[in-house]
Scaffold this motif. Structure first.
Motif, PDB file in Angstrom:
ATOM      1  N   GLY A 141       0.741  -1.213   0.077  1.00 29.10           N
ATOM      2  CA  GLY A 141       0.093   0.002  -0.049  1.00 29.10           C
ATOM      3  C   GLY A 141       0.878   1.280  -0.098  1.00 29.10           C
ATOM      4  O   GLY A 141       0.649   2.056  -0.878  1.00 29.10           O
ATOM      5  N   VAL A 142       1.883   1.337   0.908  1.00 22.63           N
ATOM      6  CA  VAL A 142       2.655   2.403   0.820  1.00 22.63           C
ATOM      7  C   VAL A 142       3.547   2.568  -0.335  1.00 22.63           C
ATOM      8  O   VAL A 142       3.754   3.537  -0.722  1.00 22.63           O
ATOM      9  CB  VAL A 142       3.501   2.559   2.510  1.00 22.63           C
ATOM     10  N   GLY A 143       4.132   1.413  -0.541  1.00 23.60           N
ATOM     11  CA  GLY A 143       5.101   1.312  -1.661  1.00 23.60           C
ATOM     12  C   GLY A 143       4.399   1.670  -3.143  1.00 23.60           C
ATOM     13  O   GLY A 143       5.134   2.499  -3.708  1.00 23.60           O
ATOM     14  N   THR A 144       3.145   1.125  -3.336  1.00 21.41           N
ATOM     15  CA  THR A 144       2.602   1.852  -4.648  1.00 21.41           C
ATOM     16  C   THR A 144       2.233   3.308  -4.541  1.00 21.41           C
ATOM     17  O   THR A 144       1.952   3.774  -5.693  1.00 21.41           O
ATOM     18  CB  THR A 144       1.147   0.887  -4.822  1.00 21.41           C
ATOM     19  N   VAL A 145       2.220   3.817  -3.230  1.00 18.52           N
ATOM     20  CA  VAL A 145       2.027   5.388  -3.614  1.00 18.52           C
ATOM     21  C   VAL A 145       3.409   5.934  -3.591  1.00 18.52           C
ATOM     22  O   VAL A 145       3.389   6.867  -4.579  1.00 18.52           O
ATOM     23  CB  VAL A 145       1.436   5.825  -2.074  1.00 18.52           C
ATOM     24  N   PHE A 146       4.431   5.606  -3.181  1.00 19.45           N
ATOM     25  CA  PHE A 146       5.738   6.225  -3.421  1.00 19.45           C
ATOM     26  C   PHE A 146       6.901   5.790  -4.261  1.00 19.45           C
ATOM     27  O   PHE A 146       7.610   6.289  -4.789  1.00 19.45           O
ATOM     28  CB  PHE A 146       6.473   6.379  -1.921  1.00 19.45           C
ATOM     29  N   VAL A 147       6.808   4.379  -4.620  1.00 15.20           N
ATOM     30  CA  VAL A 147       7.877   3.833  -5.224  1.00 15.20           C
ATOM     31  C   VAL A 147       7.500   2.760  -6.252  1.00 15.20           C
ATOM     32  O   VAL A 147       8.285   2.772  -7.333  1.00 15.20           O
ATOM     33  CB  VAL A 147       8.632   2.937  -4.059  1.00 15.20           C
ATOM     34  N   ILE A 148       6.315   2.109  -6.068  1.00 17.05           N
ATOM     35  CA  ILE A 148       6.189   0.895  -7.196  1.00 17.05           C
ATOM     36  C   ILE A 148       5.297   1.505  -8.019  1.00 17.05           C
ATOM     37  O   ILE A 148       4.374   2.039  -7.736  1.00 17.05           O
ATOM     38  CB  ILE A 148       5.501  -0.277  -6.412  1.00 17.05           C
ATOM     39  N   SER A 149       5.465   1.282  -9.578  1.00 16.94           N
ATOM     40  CA  SER A 149       4.865   1.961 -10.499  1.00 16.94           C
ATOM     41  C   SER A 149       3.546   1.015 -10.804  1.00 16.94           C
ATOM     42  O   SER A 149       3.668  -0.134 -10.567  1.00 16.94           O
ATOM     43  CB  SER A 149       5.662   2.221 -11.732  1.00 16.94           C
ATOM     44  N   SER A 150       2.653   1.248 -11.417  1.00 17.28           N
ATOM     45  CA  SER A 150       1.634   0.621 -11.972  1.00 17.28           C
ATOM     46  C   SER A 150       2.205  -0.796 -12.834  1.00 17.28           C
ATOM     47  O   SER A 150       1.468  -1.696 -12.815  1.00 17.28           O
ATOM     48  CB  SER A 150       0.363   1.332 -12.601  1.00 17.28           C
ATOM     49  N   SER A 151       3.188  -0.453 -13.640  1.00 15.15           N
ATOM     50  CA  SER A 151       3.621  -1.414 -14.584  1.00 15.15           C
ATOM     51  C   SER A 151       4.368  -2.601 -13.788  1.00 15.15           C
ATOM     52  O   SER A 151       4.310  -3.654 -14.084  1.00 15.15           O
ATOM     53  CB  SER A 151       4.530  -0.942 -15.559  1.00 15.15           C
ATOM     54  N   VAL A 152       5.076  -2.128 -12.723  1.00 17.68           N
ATOM     55  CA  VAL A 152       5.605  -3.239 -11.882  1.00 17.68           C
ATOM     56  C   VAL A 152       4.805  -3.825 -10.716  1.00 17.68           C
ATOM     57  O   VAL A 152       5.001  -4.936 -10.353  1.00 17.68           O
ATOM     58  CB  VAL A 152       7.019  -2.681 -11.294  1.00 17.68           C
ATOM     59  N   GLU A 153       3.745  -3.216 -10.338  1.00 21.91           N
ATOM     60  CA  GLU A 153       2.957  -3.775  -9.312  1.00 21.91           C
ATOM     61  C   GLU A 153       2.234  -5.108  -9.286  1.00 21.91           C
ATOM     62  O   GLU A 153       2.575  -5.861  -8.389  1.00 21.91           O
ATOM     63  CB  GLU A 153       1.723  -2.969  -8.974  1.00 21.91           C
ATOM     64  N   PRO A 154       1.873  -5.674 -10.425  1.00 20.64           N
ATOM     65  CA  PRO A 154       1.359  -6.967 -10.812  1.00 20.64           C
ATOM     66  C   PRO A 154       2.605  -7.914 -10.328  1.00 20.64           C
ATOM     67  O   PRO A 154       2.333  -8.962  -9.861  1.00 20.64           O
ATOM     68  CB  PRO A 154       0.846  -7.060 -12.103  1.00 20.64           C
ATOM     69  N   PHE A 155       3.814  -8.041 -10.732  1.00 17.62           N
ATOM     70  CA  PHE A 155       4.737  -8.427 -10.400  1.00 17.62           C
ATOM     71  C   PHE A 155       5.281  -8.830  -9.216  1.00 17.62           C
ATOM     72  O   PHE A 155       5.466  -9.629  -8.589  1.00 17.62           O
ATOM     73  CB  PHE A 155       6.127  -8.273 -11.395  1.00 17.62           C
ATOM     74  N   CYS A 156       5.053  -7.521  -8.349  1.00 18.32           N
ATOM     75  CA  CYS A 156       5.115  -7.798  -6.934  1.00 18.32           C
ATOM     76  C   CYS A 156       4.046  -8.573  -6.368  1.00 18.32           C
ATOM     77  O   CYS A 156       4.454  -9.287  -5.453  1.00 18.32           O
ATOM     78  CB  CYS A 156       5.318  -5.948  -6.407  1.00 18.32           C
ATOM     79  N   TRP A 157       2.898  -7.961  -6.589  1.00 18.75           N
ATOM     80  CA  TRP A 157       1.940  -8.915  -6.117  1.00 18.75           C
ATOM     81  C   TRP A 157       2.280 -10.500  -6.114  1.00 18.75           C
ATOM     82  O   TRP A 157       1.771 -11.319  -5.567  1.00 18.75           O
ATOM     83  CB  TRP A 157       0.473  -8.439  -6.530  1.00 18.75           C
ATOM     84  N   LEU A 158       2.455 -10.699  -7.436  1.00 16.04           N
ATOM     85  CA  LEU A 158       2.746 -12.108  -7.738  1.00 16.04           C
ATOM     86  C   LEU A 158       3.655 -12.920  -6.768  1.00 16.04           C
ATOM     87  O   LEU A 158       3.410 -14.005  -6.411  1.00 16.04           O
ATOM     88  CB  LEU A 158       3.274 -12.545  -9.180  1.00 16.04           C
ATOM     89  N   VAL A 159       4.676 -12.134  -6.481  1.00 17.22           N
ATOM     90  CA  VAL A 159       5.637 -12.394  -5.578  1.00 17.22           C
ATOM     91  C   VAL A 159       5.193 -12.575  -4.140  1.00 17.22           C
ATOM     92  O   VAL A 159       5.521 -13.603  -3.504  1.00 17.22           O
ATOM     93  CB  VAL A 159       6.915 -11.587  -5.664  1.00 17.22           C
ATOM     94  N   VAL A 160       4.543 -11.550  -3.630  1.00 18.15           N
ATOM     95  CA  VAL A 160       3.737 -11.604  -2.281  1.00 18.15           C
ATOM     96  C   VAL A 160       2.557 -12.724  -2.421  1.00 18.15           C
ATOM     97  O   VAL A 160       2.651 -13.621  -1.201  1.00 18.15           O
ATOM     98  CB  VAL A 160       2.834 -10.198  -2.341  1.00 18.15           C
ATOM     99  N   PHE A 161       2.031 -13.124  -3.479  1.00 11.29           N
ATOM    100  CA  PHE A 161       0.986 -14.329  -3.322  1.00 11.29           C
ATOM    101  C   PHE A 161       1.858 -15.553  -3.108  1.00 11.29           C
ATOM    102  O   PHE A 161       1.212 -16.376  -2.493  1.00 11.29           O
ATOM    103  CB  PHE A 161       0.269 -14.269  -4.737  1.00 11.29           C
ATOM    104  N   VAL A 162       3.074 -15.725  -4.195  1.00 12.25           N
ATOM    105  CA  VAL A 162       3.787 -17.001  -4.037  1.00 12.25           C
ATOM    106  C   VAL A 162       4.135 -17.318  -2.725  1.00 12.25           C
ATOM    107  O   VAL A 162       4.164 -18.234  -2.136  1.00 12.25           O
ATOM    108  CB  VAL A 162       4.867 -17.219  -4.968  1.00 12.25           C
ATOM    109  N   ILE A 163       4.894 -16.318  -2.132  1.00 14.29           N
ATOM    110  CA  ILE A 163       5.388 -16.110  -0.581  1.00 14.29           C
ATOM    111  C   ILE A 163       4.254 -16.510   0.208  1.00 14.29           C
ATOM    112  O   ILE A 163       4.265 -17.520   1.301  1.00 14.29           O
ATOM    113  CB  ILE A 163       6.107 -14.901  -0.223  1.00 14.29           C
ATOM    114  N   SER A 164       3.155 -15.792   0.282  1.00 12.77           N
ATOM    115  CA  SER A 164       1.929 -15.978   0.959  1.00 12.77           C
ATOM    116  C   SER A 164       1.185 -17.564   0.777  1.00 12.77           C
ATOM    117  O   SER A 164       0.964 -18.150   2.063  1.00 12.77           O
ATOM    118  CB  SER A 164       1.166 -14.965   0.878  1.00 12.77           C
TER     119      SER A 164
END
Length: 140
Positions: free
Chosen positions: A17-40
């Motif tokens: 949530g904080v990362g997508t506001v300041f650091v993570i762009s919309s084009s990279v966000e889905p890949f970050c979520w994929l990593v989060v989902f796999v780890i989770s």
């Protein structure tokens, strides 16, 4: 239900949530979520006593609380860095109330992502904890 695990995994939502506001762009966000989902999903497979799908759904909903809360609190910074999302919001109902739109859409997105995470968790559980083979002679 392992509520401690659900809360701990939901902290990924706070970071995203904080990362997508300041650091993570919309084009990279889905890949970050994929990593989060796999780890989770892996963590649920190892740490949930049962019901991996439900654990995944609850983590997805908890993630949405963090993400939606961060986006609502930091809406001006979020929209300034996400022109495509800002344009999309302006074409939706209540374009002058982006916080309200985020509050309404957040739980829906959380539920949908929770269903996806739940499916990942079921698959991970089957990979990590394969079903016991029942012996025909032992009856167990």
């Amino acid at each position: 239900m392992n509520w401690k695990l659900i809360l701990q995994l939901s902290l990924f939502g706070l970071v995203m949530g904080v990362g997508t506001v300041f650091v993570i762009s919309s084009s990279v966000e889905p890949f970050c979520w994929l990593v989060v989902f796999v780890i989770s999903a892996y963590a649920i497979a190892l740490g949930a006593p049962g019901r991996p799908f439900l654990h995944g759904v609850l983590v997805g909903l908890a993630n949405s609380v963090w993400v939606t809360g961060a986006h609502i609190l930091l809406v001006d910074q979020y929209l300034a860095r996400h022109a495509r999302e800002a344009a999309m919001m302006s074409s939706m109902p209540m374009p002058t109330h982006p916080r309200l739109m985020m509050a309404l859409m957040g739980p829906v997105i959380g539920l949908l992502s929770g269903v996806v995470l739940g499916i990942f968790a079921v698959v991970a559980t089957r990979l990590v904890r394969p079903a016991r083979v029942v012996s025909a002679t032992s009856g167990t």
